[in-house]
Scaffold this motif. Structure first.
Motif, PDB file in Angstrom:
ATOM      1  N   GLU A  22       0.805  -1.223   0.000  1.00 56.12           N
ATOM      2  CA  GLU A  22       0.000   0.000   0.000  1.00 56.12           C
ATOM      3  C   GLU A  22       0.844   1.282   0.000  1.00 56.12           C
ATOM      4  O   GLU A  22       0.319   2.358   0.148  1.00 56.12           O
ATOM      5  N   GLU A  23       2.151   1.138  -0.133  1.00 53.61           N
ATOM      6  CA  GLU A  23       2.998   2.329  -0.072  1.00 53.61           C
ATOM      7  C   GLU A  23       3.680   2.574  -1.401  1.00 53.61           C
ATOM      8  O   GLU A  23       4.037   1.656  -2.116  1.00 53.61           O
ATOM      9  N   GLU A  24       3.867   3.858  -1.699  1.00 53.96           N
ATOM     10  CA  GLU A  24       4.659   4.249  -2.855  1.00 53.96           C
ATOM     11  C   GLU A  24       6.096   4.477  -2.398  1.00 53.96           C
ATOM     12  O   GLU A  24       6.363   4.560  -1.201  1.00 53.96           O
ATOM     13  N   PRO A  25       7.027   4.604  -3.345  1.00 55.38           N
ATOM     14  CA  PRO A  25       8.411   4.910  -2.936  1.00 55.38           C
ATOM     15  C   PRO A  25       8.459   6.241  -2.186  1.00 55.38           C
ATOM     16  O   PRO A  25       7.631   7.126  -2.388  1.00 55.38           O
ATOM     17  N   PHE A  26       9.459   6.355  -1.311  1.00 50.82           N
ATOM     18  CA  PHE A  26       9.621   7.603  -0.548  1.00 50.82           C
ATOM     19  C   PHE A  26      10.036   8.723  -1.486  1.00 50.82           C
ATOM     20  O   PHE A  26      11.117   8.682  -2.078  1.00 50.82           O
ATOM     21  N   VAL A  27       9.179   9.670  -1.653  1.00 48.62           N
ATOM     22  CA  VAL A  27       9.529  10.888  -2.391  1.00 48.62           C
ATOM     23  C   VAL A  27       9.154  12.053  -1.498  1.00 48.62           C
ATOM     24  O   VAL A  27       8.251  11.961  -0.670  1.00 48.62           O
ATOM     25  N   LEU A  28       9.816  13.143  -1.692  1.00 48.24           N
ATOM     26  CA  LEU A  28       9.653  14.273  -0.768  1.00 48.24           C
ATOM     27  C   LEU A  28       8.650  15.268  -1.304  1.00 48.24           C
ATOM     28  O   LEU A  28       8.494  15.446  -2.515  1.00 48.24           O
TER      29      LEU A  28
ATOM     30  N   GLN B 253      15.537   9.042  -2.794  1.00 43.17           N
ATOM     31  CA  GLN B 253      15.716   8.382  -1.507  1.00 43.17           C
ATOM     32  C   GLN B 253      15.511   6.872  -1.593  1.00 43.17           C
ATOM     33  O   GLN B 253      15.209   6.222  -0.585  1.00 43.17           O
ATOM     34  N   ALA B 254      15.669   6.336  -2.793  1.00 45.26           N
ATOM     35  CA  ALA B 254      15.578   4.894  -2.966  1.00 45.26           C
ATOM     36  C   ALA B 254      16.968   4.288  -2.814  1.00 45.26           C
ATOM     37  O   ALA B 254      17.963   4.867  -3.267  1.00 45.26           O
TER      38      ALA B 254
END
Length: 1485
Positions: A80-86, A185-186
């Motif tokens: 349920e999560e997308e990659p960490f983007v700011l 941040q990947a």
């Protein structure tokens, strides 16, 4: 490039995107929209510190047979999560990250893996608002932080230990892994394995080269690895670059990708040169600096940004190094060379700043060739760095534009002061290092980074981050990094992974070292925490304003925006360099804020409550709105949009209209629109603010006024200034205002009635208005238009000389009503106005005619046929002052060299007779003063001087006579004037003194004055004897005998001589008068007659009389006290005693006679007799006291027989009178005499033995007969005195002996006490006291426990005096420094832990026993420095309270004033034991 702030740079970075390595996806295109993402953008805060451990059973997590790899876990996406983007930085919720909203309840930072990390002190948050707003954007790197925590929890990667940022971010862990993250941040790479981590230890240092293709990892056990960031391959493992058993503290790439430097925990620095030959990769290492002679703990190579790759300084490959004692800058290319050293402890100037590499720096030359020294330009040769052993050295390079050139500046610090060194290359090829202005902060700095060329970011030991503007040295913002939980590198500095084999000094520095937790790149700084990573970047100018607006700080937002507008703001990002463009953009933003502010104020206004609260609400808003509109030169905003908004609220409307006043009066707002002007008039008139309305009208442009309405309001409310302004400026009418004002005050003055206060104000305004019109000035402000100046002047003159006013009947009104009115109102001021006006009439023929016309009007008669008086002269309506003022004015005009006025001289004669009229005694002083003023301005030329003098003498105008005598140089006549003038008699002495003292007068003139003074000397002495005596001493010393002959009255002569012969101070204190002895003896004779009370003090102070003559004079008048004083002074003590004894006998005989009469008299006289008896008893007591004092004073210098000749007659006299009074049955007198006799006995017992006194008493016929009971009282009293004094002596001796024993016992204990050093190293050089194994070295230990080398103390100059040639007195350097001084020489020893009673000097001595040298510590000497003073000082500190000796001394000093208690602690060295106490009272019979 991570985050690019300028639009142009963003486009360039986007264009270069395709050139990057295919495996490192650096997302640098950020200019498309505000929603663009970047690697280091801010994110909403995620509290990762509170994550709980996951329970497998609770969440039903299945078991797996083969654990996944670390890289596969960290790269796996959850459902349920997308990659960490700011998120976009503009949308960041700054409330959570603002330093001012955080409550620092604890400091949660930890040292990465070190169980004994340093506990750091908490500090409270500073809540003071700053005008700079929020300068720094603090964001959590949410994606990186989550993956760091996940790696530690799921695969045991360990805690983070190091971070570095370039095009990517690399994080090292305590289990030897390096995690590499891209711009989103990947996690892209996981370098290393847990097996290598177990072998190499934790990652202790990281570095990425300039093109992000290589990563260097340093490890806690000393290994270094190089990785390919494109493929993730391990390229090199370096194990022999530096000595084994030391941790890598720093590893850094230089600009050359084949060259790096590293720093190990041994304090050494090595160069790493990477080679690839025939496909084989290798690394050559050479030592740049050896830690054996000083440990380096920080290195920083100069790495140029892309824009400065071709800068000439880059060819030297500069490297800055910070050791525990100094800063070094060396060049690695083209050959190794030392360019600068800068010691912390002292600064030796440019000549001594650079020494040879081997002597001064301990640089090891392992390559071929030798080092050469360069040049340092040191502008401040007195500067030095304070070196605290626990402070962490910091280094940071930055390219900075200075004087149109861009050169690198090295910022470095150790403690609380940041120093800046400008490094530039000269044309000759040498490098010059120029010291810049230093920055001093009140904190211990543990991190130092540049964020741009003008701004530094510092972190102190309390984990407070400070943003500092370098040019202004102003702290722009302070943030709290407590929530970051900063990682510290203490474990690596202590080299715990290799057994902790580091020096104590380096371990001490490592307690606060966080070098690997902070990394700066492209204007951004990344901070590594134990569970998170954070980024700091400067906000752009709009962000800073918006932050304040979100918090509804509109005033601060406007202030910040105005600083952007004017170019005075600090740390500005995103604004144009062109001032016009900048002001345009910021101005538009400020207009938006003004509208928001106005709307917010209207919404937030309280609907109910006191009107004062609502007014105050708008008073805080409206002036700000108006101010900034005027600053932006947008008055249209005030009149249109803002006023339209505010007019909806009546309170806001009123406050707005009232606030306009200050801007109108300051001429910042000169024009109002018609609706606002109408509202302004109505509001001010309705609220009774007429003074404010008047002030506004006279400053406004008249074209914005409704003239008819304004004139009506002004006249109804007596706003005369505004009315005059409207008539003058609006209609060019300068006469109508005068007519209106004259119509108000004229009738009152003509009727003789006194004016009211407002009418007086009106009259004064009229005078000022006329003065302004005649001088070409507008009233009340400004100037009359140049084309109207002459016309207005003539109109005003024509108006003043009108024969009648326009609206009056000629028969009823006197001629020239306007001039008469002004003369009656204030003659002097009206004439002053005319006088100032006449000054400007030099070349104006028409104006000169008006001038003569006005003078003629003032002097002519009203009507010759009716023989009415002149306008002023002989007119009873005008006082002499007014008449005199007129003629004074005329005399001034006539005295001018270019005068054109004509005045009949007969008028002056008439005025003279009027003023000198002897028949009129009224206003005498006023008449004289007026005439004197007239003469002083030149009127004397208009008079016949002889007639004037005669009239003045007749009228008793003595000041006029003095004025005329002064002109004729008849100074002796002036003395007569002073003597005859009752008001100025006292000034005659000053006049005579000044005339005889000052140059400019001839000897003949001074002689006439001297003769006149001597002629009137008796009168002068009678007037003031003291001033007369001063005059005689200064100017008539030779005529003293003549003056004494003139003074026939003895009383007057006595007063004169008393003043003449009194002691003087100053220039004339030593003036010798002729026959001075005769004068003193004459005064002595007069004192005996007229001032017997002053006689004794005169004899004691004067030294000019002859003893024999003085004795004869005092004996002549029976002044026995004076005679006794003179006889004692002569040396005849017995003669003086005889005279005083005679006086005592006379007083005793009077007392006994009084007692005899009291026995025979009746009861009616009892009260009177008691009073007489008391006075005679007082006389006896005084006489007896005088004799006792005389005997006491001289007994010490006499033999025993001579003493008895003094004391026994006195005793016999007292006993005889006592016996005589006892027979008369006067009990009271008898008791008093008995006490006095005992007093004599007590006093004489000091000088005469008790047996002799008793024997003399028993032989006395008075006590020779009868029973022993009569002398029992005397003898018992003497015995009691003896017993008392014996007991007192024994007690005092016992106390002194006890105190002495106690003092010596404590002194011995203090001297023999052993000393225990706290450490085994020197507190100055921080090295072991066994520095060298082959030489003897003295060691000094203090009682405070600090240990020093003798040589180090000598260098610190902590010696403070010598007790002998061989032994120096020392003070502890550390203790004395902490108390505010550094071994300051002192002349008086001070007690403290730093100065000991026994300073033990331990010397290490070498003994050669065969081939082996043995070292041992021996005590050379253990000595006392100034034993008595220091032991006393110590004993006083040990014994809390004064000694018993000081208690007794205190009692002796305080006994006479009956004070109890210890007032001041006695000084033991100055106790003089003189105890004089009276014996106990006699027993009652």
């Amino acid at each position: 490039m991570v985050v690019v702030e300028e639009e142009e740079e963003e486009k360039e970075a986007a264009a270069e995107k395709d050139k990057a390595s295919p495996s490192v996806h650096v997302n640098t295109a950020m200019s498309e929209s505000p929603d663009a993402r970047s690697l280091l953008s801010a994110s909403s805060q995620l509290n990762l510190m509170e994550m709980d451990a996951i329970d497998d059973k609770e969440f039903d997590i299945p078991q797996v047979d083969t654990p996944p790899t670390l890289e596969s876990i960290l790269n796996e996406l959850e459902d349920e999560e997308e990659p960490f983007v700011l998120e976009d930085t503009c949308m960041l919720n700054t409330d959570n990250m603002d330093a001012h909203s955080c409550d620092t309840s604890s400091l949660a930072s930890s040292d990465s893996g070190d169980p004994a990390h340093l506990k750091r002190k908490r500090r409270t948050v500073d809540l003071n608002a700053t005008v700079h707003g929020s300068v720094l954007r603090h964001s959590l790197l949410k994606g990186i932080s989550a993956q760091i925590v996940s790696a530690a929890d799921k695969v045991d990667a360990g805690l983070p230990t190091a971070i570095t940022v370039s095009g990517v971010i690399a994080v090292g862990t305590s289990h030897g892994l390096a995690l590499v993250f891209d711009t989103n941040q990947a996690l892209r790479l996981c370098l290393g394995t847990k097996a290598t981590g177990a072998e190499f230890g934790a990652v202790s240092a990281l570095s990425i080269n300039h093109d992000c293709s290589r990563l260097l990892c340093g490890f806690a056990k000393g290994q270094i690895t190089m990785w390919d960031l494109a493929s993730g391959k391990l390229l090199r493992t370096i194990t022999d670059a530096h000595p084994p058993g030391t941790a890598i503290l720093h590893v850094k790439f230089t600009d050359d990708p084949t060259l790096a430097v590293c720093n190990d925990s041994g304090g050494s620095v090595f160069e790493l040169a990477f080679r690839r030959v025939m496909g084989m990769r290798s690394c050559d290492s050479r030592c740049l600096f050896s830690g054996s002679k000083g440990e380096v703990c920080c290195i920083e190579p100069l790495r140029a940004p892309p824009d400065f790759k071709d800068h000439p300084i880059t060819q030297y490959s500069l490297l800055a190094m910070a050791s525990l004692t100094k800063i070094l800058v060396i060049g690695l290319k083209p050959s190794l060379k030392v360019w600068m050293t800068f010691p912390y402890s002292k600064y030796t100037g440019s000549s001594g700043l650079l020494r040879s590499a081997r002597e001064q720096l301990g640089v090891q030359c392992l390559a071929q060739g030798h080092f050469a020294t360069g040049h340092v330009v040191a502008k401040d040769r007195t500067a030095h760095l304070a070196s605290d052993p626990a402070s962490v050295p910091q280094l940071a390079w930055q390219f900075v534009p200075v004087q149109k050139m861009v050169n690198p500046i090295l910022a470095f610090c150790k403690g609380d002061t940041v120093h800046f060194l400008l490094v530039k290359k000269e044309e000759t090829g040498t490098i010059h290092v120029i010291k810049q202005k230093q920055l001093h902060l009140s904190c211990d700095i543990i991190s130092l980074s540049w964020i741009n060329s003008r701004t530094l970011v510092l972190v102190d030991s309390h984990e407070k981050l400070q943003v500092v503007d370098r040019p202004s040295q102003e702290v722009l913002e302070t943030l709290d990094l407590e929530q970051v939980q900063l990682v510290y590198n203490s474990r690596h500095f202590k080299s715990l992974a290799t057994g902790g084999n580091v020096s104590q000094a380096l371990a001490l520095v490592g307690e606060k070292a966080c070098y690997q937790s902070v990394s700066s790149y492209a204007g951004q700084i990344v901070y590594l925490g134990t569970k998170s990573a954070h980024i700091m970047a400067l906000r752009n100018w709009r962000e800073r304003i918006d932050c304040l607006l979100k918090q509804e700080h509109f005033v601060e937002a406007l202030s910040l925006a105005w600083s952007f507008h004017e170019g005075t703001a600090k740390a500005v990002v995103g604004l144009f360099g062109d001032p016009l463009k900048r002001k345009g953009v910021v101005g538009d933003k400020m207009v938006e804020i003004l509208f928001q502010f106005a709307e917010h104020a209207l919404k937030k206004c309280p609907d109910q409550g006191k009107i004062q609260v609502m007014e105050q609400h708008f008073h805080d808003v409206v002036p700000v709105l108006v101010d900034y509109c005027l600053l932006l030169k947008r008055a249209d905003l005030i009149f249109n949009q803002l006023y339209a908004q505010l007019v909806e609220n009546m309170v806001a409307k009123g406050v707005f209209l009232e606030s306009l006043e200050s801007y109108i009066v300051a001429d910042r707002l000169c024009h109002l629109t018609t609706p606002i002007m109408r509202d302004l008039l109505a509001h001010y008139h309705g609220n009774g603010m007429m003074d404010s309305l008047e002030r506004c009208i006279v400053h406004l442009d008249v074209t914005s006024l409704d003239i008819q309405q304004v004139v009506q309001v002004c006249w109804e409310n007596q706003l005369y200034d505004a009315m005059i302004y409207v008539f003058n400026s609006g209609m060019n009418d300068y006469i109508t205002p005068m007519e209106k004002l004259f119509a108000v005050i004229g009738p009152q003055l003509r009727a003789g009635r006194s004016l009211k206060d407002e009418e007086v104000v009106m009259g004064n305004k009229l005078l000022v208005y006329i003065s302004c019109c005649l001088a070409g000035r507008a009233y009340p402000l400004g100037d009359i238009p140049e084309d109207l100046v002459v016309q207005v002047k003539y109109q005003v003159f024509e108006f003043l000389i009108r024969l009648h006013s326009a609206d009056s009947l000629e028969e009823e009104e006197e001629v020239f009503p306007f001039i008469r009115t002004l003369l009656h109102f204030d003659t002097r001021e009206f004439l002053n106005v005319l006088a100032m006006t006449f000054e400007d009439f030099k070349n104006d023929k028409q104006a000169l005619e008006y001038q003569q016309r006005i003078v003629d009007i003032l002097l002519q008669k009203q009507n010759h046929l009716q023989h009415k008086p002149w306008v002023m002269v002989d007119n009873p309506d005008f006082t002499p002052s007014q008449v005199g003022g007129l003629f004074t004015f005329l005399a001034r005009q006539l005295a001018k060299p270019d005068n054109t006025l004509f005045v009949n001289r007969k008028l002056f004669d008439q005025v003279l007779e009027f003023l000198c009229c002897p028949d009129d005694d009224s206003r005498h002083t006023e008449r004289q003063q007026v005439l004197l003023e007239l003469l002083q301005v030149g009127g004397v030329v208009q008079f016949n001087e002889g007639r004037l003098l005669a009239l003045a003498e007749k009228a008793k105008f003595y000041q006029i006579c003095e004025f005329l005598y002064e002109k004729k140089h008849l100074y002796d006549r002036i003395i007569d004037c002073y003597l005859r003038d009752p008001l100025r008699k006292g000034e005659i002495f000053s006049y005579i003194h000044n005339l005889l003292s000052m140059p400019g007068y001839s000897p003949e003139e001074k002689q006439t004055v001297r003769d006149k003074v001597l002629q009137h000397i008796k009168e002068l002495v009678t007037l003031d004897p003291s001033k007369s005596a001063d005059l005689v001493v200064f100017h008539f010393a030779k005529e003293v005998q003549q003056i004494i002959c003139e003074l026939q009255d003895d009383q007057l002569l006595f007063q004169f001589l008393s003043c003449l012969l009194e002691p003087r101070e100053g220039h004339h204190s030593g003036t010798i008068l002729p026959q001075e002895q005769d004068l003193h003896e004459l005064l002595l004779d007069l004192l005996c007659r007229f001032g017997p009370n002053q006689l004794l003090s005169f004899l004691q102070t004067s030294q000019h009389y002859r003893l024999e003559e003085a004795i004869q004079i005092t004996q002549k008048y029976h002044r026995n006290e004076a005679t006794a004083y003179l006889l004692e002074k002569k040396g005849d003590v017995h003669g003086a005693f005889t005279v005083l004894l005679e006086t005592l006998k006379e007083n005793l005989s009077l007392l006994t006679a009084e007692s005899d009469r009291g026995a025979d008299g009746g009861e009616g006289r009892q009260d009177e007799e008691e009073r007489d008896s008391e006075s005679k008893l007082t006389g006896v007591k005084d006489s007896l006291n005088d004799i006792i004092v005389l005997c006491h004073r001289n007994s010490d210098s006499l033999y025993q027989q001579q003493r008895e000749a003094l004391w026994f007659p006195l005793l016999e006299t007292m006993m005889a009178s006592q016996k005589l009074v006892k027979g008369l049955n006067d009990e009271h007198t008898f008791e008093v005499l008995k006490e006095l006799t005992m007093k004599v006995l007590n006093c004489m017992s000091t000088f005469i033995s008790l047996p002799a006194i008793i024997q003399r008493i028993l032989k006395d016929p008075v006590y020779g007969k009868g029973k022993l009971a009569e002398i029992q009282g005397l003898i018992l009293g003497m015995l009691d005195t003896f017993n008392y004094e014996q007991t007192l002596l024994e007690t005092t001796t016992s106390l002194l002996n006890h105190d002495l024993h106690w003092s010596l016992a404590h002194l011995r204990a203090a001297v023999t006490r052993g000393l225990h050093p706290r450490q085994d190293y020197c507190n100055i050089c921080l090295q072991q006291y066994k520095r060298r194994q082959d030489s003897a070295e003295e060691i000094i230990v203090f009682s405070c426990g600090h240990l020093y080398h003798h040589q180090c103390l000598q260098q610190k100059d902590s010696g403070w005096g010598f007790t002998s040639e061989l032994q120096q007195r020392w003070s502890c350097y550390k203790c004395s420094s902490s108390q505010g001084g550094r071994g300051v020489p002192s002349t008086e020893p001070k007690r403290g832990r730093s100065t000991s009673l026994a300073q033990t000097r331990v010397t290490s001595v070498s003994h050669d026993a065969g081939a082996e040298a043995h070292r041992k510590k021996v005590f050379v000497d253990a000595t006392l420095d100034l034993q008595q003073e220091q032991s006393w000082d110590q004993l006083r500190c040990l014994y809390r309270g004064p000694s018993r000796l000081s208690i007794l001394s205190e009692l002796s000093h305080c006994h006479s004033s009956d004070k109890t208690g210890l007032l001041f602690p006695a000084q033991p060295g100055t106790d003089h034991f003189q105890l004089k106490l009276s014996p106990p009272p006699l027993l009652e019979e």
